[in-house]
Enzyme design. Structure first.
Site, PDB file in Angstrom:
ATOM      1  N   LYS A  13       0.827  -1.207   0.000  1.00 52.82           N
ATOM      2  CA  LYS A  13       0.000   0.000   0.000  1.00 52.82           C
ATOM      3  C   LYS A  13       0.864   1.262   0.000  1.00 52.82           C
ATOM      4  O   LYS A  13       0.607   2.198  -0.742  1.00 52.82           O
ATOM      5  CB  LYS A  13      -0.915   0.047   1.230  1.00 52.82           C
ATOM      6  CG  LYS A  13      -1.882  -1.105   1.341  1.00 52.82           C
ATOM      7  CD  LYS A  13      -2.842  -0.902   2.502  1.00 52.82           C
ATOM      8  CE  LYS A  13      -2.174  -0.839   3.861  1.00 52.82           C
ATOM      9  NZ  LYS A  13      -1.641  -2.116   4.341  1.00 52.82           N
ATOM     10  N   ARG A  88      -9.480   1.263   9.088  1.00 48.20           N
ATOM     11  CA  ARG A  88      -9.199  -0.120   9.465  1.00 48.20           C
ATOM     12  C   ARG A  88     -10.410  -0.757  10.149  1.00 48.20           C
ATOM     13  O   ARG A  88     -10.375  -1.951  10.435  1.00 48.20           O
ATOM     14  CB  ARG A  88      -8.013  -0.179  10.447  1.00 48.20           C
ATOM     15  CG  ARG A  88      -6.654   0.148   9.838  1.00 48.20           C
ATOM     16  CD  ARG A  88      -5.898  -1.111   9.504  1.00 48.20           C
ATOM     17  NE  ARG A  88      -4.571  -1.285  10.056  1.00 48.20           N
ATOM     18  CZ  ARG A  88      -3.459  -0.647   9.715  1.00 48.20           C
ATOM     19  NH1 ARG A  88      -3.495   0.348   8.891  1.00 48.20           N
ATOM     20  NH2 ARG A  88      -2.303  -0.981  10.217  1.00 48.20           N
ATOM     21  N   ARG A 127      12.355  -6.991   4.495  1.00 49.23           N
ATOM     22  CA  ARG A 127      12.501  -5.555   4.764  1.00 49.23           C
ATOM     23  C   ARG A 127      13.301  -5.343   6.055  1.00 49.23           C
ATOM     24  O   ARG A 127      14.184  -4.485   6.107  1.00 49.23           O
ATOM     25  CB  ARG A 127      11.101  -4.932   4.903  1.00 49.23           C
ATOM     26  CG  ARG A 127      11.093  -3.448   5.159  1.00 49.23           C
ATOM     27  CD  ARG A 127       9.730  -2.845   4.933  1.00 49.23           C
ATOM     28  NE  ARG A 127       8.751  -3.207   5.957  1.00 49.23           N
ATOM     29  CZ  ARG A 127       7.452  -2.935   5.890  1.00 49.23           C
ATOM     30  NH1 ARG A 127       6.967  -2.339   4.817  1.00 49.23           N
ATOM     31  NH2 ARG A 127       6.633  -3.273   6.857  1.00 49.23           N
ATOM     32  N   ARG A 139      11.731  -1.635  11.645  1.00 47.31           N
ATOM     33  CA  ARG A 139      10.483  -1.315  12.349  1.00 47.31           C
ATOM     34  C   ARG A 139      10.256  -2.350  13.436  1.00 47.31           C
ATOM     35  O   ARG A 139      10.473  -3.532  13.239  1.00 47.31           O
ATOM     36  CB  ARG A 139       9.317  -1.350  11.355  1.00 47.31           C
ATOM     37  CG  ARG A 139       9.098  -0.046  10.655  1.00 47.31           C
ATOM     38  CD  ARG A 139       8.044  -0.170   9.606  1.00 47.31           C
ATOM     39  NE  ARG A 139       6.787  -0.750  10.088  1.00 47.31           N
ATOM     40  CZ  ARG A 139       5.660  -0.742   9.394  1.00 47.31           C
ATOM     41  NH1 ARG A 139       5.621  -0.199   8.195  1.00 47.31           N
ATOM     42  NH2 ARG A 139       4.562  -1.272   9.873  1.00 47.31           N
ATOM     43  N   ARG A 150      -0.687  -8.697  13.662  1.00 47.50           N
ATOM     44  CA  ARG A 150      -1.278  -7.669  12.799  1.00 47.50           C
ATOM     45  C   ARG A 150      -2.238  -8.306  11.790  1.00 47.50           C
ATOM     46  O   ARG A 150      -3.265  -7.744  11.464  1.00 47.50           O
ATOM     47  CB  ARG A 150      -0.167  -6.892  12.062  1.00 47.50           C
ATOM     48  CG  ARG A 150       0.598  -5.965  12.996  1.00 47.50           C
ATOM     49  CD  ARG A 150       1.928  -5.584  12.421  1.00 47.50           C
ATOM     50  NE  ARG A 150       1.824  -4.580  11.387  1.00 47.50           N
ATOM     51  CZ  ARG A 150       2.764  -4.355  10.465  1.00 47.50           C
ATOM     52  NH1 ARG A 150       3.858  -5.076  10.452  1.00 47.50           N
ATOM     53  NH2 ARG A 150       2.602  -3.412   9.580  1.00 47.50           N
TER      54      ARG A 150
HETATM   55  P1  AMP Z   1       0.765   0.286   9.400  1.00 43.05           P
HETATM   56  O1  AMP Z   1       2.054   0.992   9.162  1.00 43.05           O
HETATM   57  O2  AMP Z   1      -0.365   0.863   8.567  1.00 43.05           O
HETATM   58  O3  AMP Z   1       0.862  -1.205   9.239  1.00 43.05           O
HETATM   59  O4  AMP Z   1       0.360   0.560  10.911  1.00 43.05           O
HETATM   60  C1  AMP Z   1       1.185   0.176  11.987  1.00 43.05           C
HETATM   61  C2  AMP Z   1       0.370   0.086  13.269  1.00 43.05           C
HETATM   62  O5  AMP Z   1      -0.225   1.358  13.579  1.00 43.05           O
HETATM   63  C3  AMP Z   1      -0.820  -0.869  13.204  1.00 43.05           C
HETATM   64  O6  AMP Z   1      -0.443  -2.196  13.473  1.00 43.05           O
HETATM   65  C4  AMP Z   1      -1.741  -0.288  14.282  1.00 43.05           C
HETATM   66  O7  AMP Z   1      -1.267  -0.605  15.581  1.00 43.05           O
HETATM   67  C5  AMP Z   1      -1.546   1.204  14.099  1.00 43.05           C
HETATM   68  N1  AMP Z   1      -2.503   1.780  13.103  1.00 43.05           N
HETATM   69  C6  AMP Z   1      -2.206   2.325  11.890  1.00 43.05           C
HETATM   70  N2  AMP Z   1      -3.313   2.757  11.261  1.00 43.05           N
HETATM   71  C7  AMP Z   1      -4.353   2.489  12.092  1.00 43.05           C
HETATM   72  C8  AMP Z   1      -5.771   2.684  12.021  1.00 43.05           C
HETATM   73  N3  AMP Z   1      -6.348   3.244  10.931  1.00 43.05           N
HETATM   74  N4  AMP Z   1      -6.521   2.280  13.067  1.00 43.05           N
HETATM   75  C9  AMP Z   1      -5.969   1.716  14.168  1.00 43.05           C
HETATM   76  N5  AMP Z   1      -4.645   1.500  14.302  1.00 43.05           N
HETATM   77  C10 AMP Z   1      -3.832   1.873  13.286  1.00 43.05           C
END
Ligand code: AMP
Length: 208
Positions: A13, A88, A127, A139, A150
Site C-alpha cells: 500500500k 481499518r 525488509r 520497524r 497484525r
Molecule cells: P501500518 O504501518 O499501517 O501497518 O500501521 C502500523 C500500526 O499502527 C498498526 O499495526 C496499528 O497498531 C496502528 N494503526 C495504523 N493505522 C491504524 C488505524 N487506521 N486504526 C488503528 N490503528 C492503526
C-alpha cells in the site's frame, strides 16, 4: 480525488500510495507513519499508541478519527488524499464518510490489494533484514510474531471494512502479488475508468 488503498500489512500500500502521490498531486495519509511520528516525538498520542502498535493491535478509533480530521484540514490535502492504512474498522469508515460529506468531498476509489499471507511475511522479514544490513533499525513490528498479530487484527477488525465498501458498490480488487509496475497499471486503469462505480449506477442491474 480521494482514494483508499486497502490490504493487509505488507501488501504494498505504501509503495503504491507514494507513486499515486507523485502522479496525481495527491497527499498520502498513512496513519501508520503518522502514529510512528507521534511515538518518536513522544506526544500524548504517541504515548498512548506505542504499546498498542508494538503488539500489532489497533489504536482506538476515536484517536485515529481525531488525528485524520486534523490532518485533512491541512492545506496540502486540498487536491485530495490517498488513505493508506485507514480506515481499518467500520467505525472509521463511517466517520470518514461523514467527514468528507461535511466538507463537500467524496471518495473516488476504494482499491484493495489482495495478497497471500506467507508471501507477505517473507517480504516483511526481508525488509527487516535489509534495514539491519543498511545499519537502520528495523520497524519494531517487522517480525513474525508482530506480523501474525497484525494479520489477526486485520482479519478480525478490518475484514468488515471490505464488505462495507462492497455494499456501496465501490470496491475494486487488484492482485497485489504482481510486480510494482503491474499493480500500478491496474490502479491507473481503475482510476481512468472513473473509479469504482462511485456516483454511477451499478454495472449489472442497478437499484430495483
Ligand atoms: P501500518 O504501518 O499501517 O501497518 O500501521 C502500523 C500500526 O499502527 C498498526 O499495526 C496499528 O497498531 C496502528 N494503526 C495504523 N493505522 C491504524 C488505524 N487506521 N486504526 C488503528 N490503528 C492503526
Amino acid at each position: 480525488m480521494n482514494i483508499i488503498l486497502m490490504g493487509p500489512p505488507g501488501a504494498g500500500k505504501g509503495t503504491q500510495a507514494a507513486l499515486l502521490e507523485k502522479k496525481y498531486g495527491l497527499k498520502q495519509i498513512s496513519t501508520g507513519d503518522m502514529l510512528r511520528e507521534e511515538v518518536k516525538k513522544g506526544s500524548a498520542l504517541g504515548k498512548k499508541a506505542k504499546e498498542i502498535m508494538e503488539k500489532g493491535e489497533l489504536v482506538p478509533d476515536d484517536l485515529i478519527i481525531n488525528m485524520i480530521a486534523l490532518r485533512m484540514a491541512q492545506p496540502d490535502c486540498v487536491k485530495g488524499v490517498i488513505f493508506d492504512g485507514f480506515p481499518r474498522t467500520v467505525a472509521q469508515a463511517e466517520a470518514l464518510d461523514k467527514m468528507l460529506a461535511d466538507n463537500g468531498k467524496k471518495l473516488d476509489a476504494v482499491i484493495e490489494l489482495e495478497v497471500d499471507e506467507d508471501v507477505i511475511l517473507k517480504r516483511i522479514l526481508g525488509r527487516a533484514a535489509e534495514d539491519k544490513a543498511a545499519g537502520r533499525e528495523p520497524r519494531k513490528d517487522d517480525n513474525e510474531e508482530s506480523f501474525r498479530e497484525r494479520m489477526a487484527a486485520y482479519r478480525k477488525k478490518t475484514a468488515p471494512v471490505t464488505p462495507y465498501y462492497e455494499a456501496k458498490n465501490m470496491l475494486k480488487k487488484i492482485n497485489g502479488l504482481q510486480s510494482i509496475e503491474e499493480v500500478e497499471a491496474d490502479i491507473d486503469a481503475v482510476l481512468k475508468s472513473g473509479g469504482n462505480g462511485v456516483g454511477k449506477k451499478a454495472a449489472f442491474g442497478g437499484p430495483k
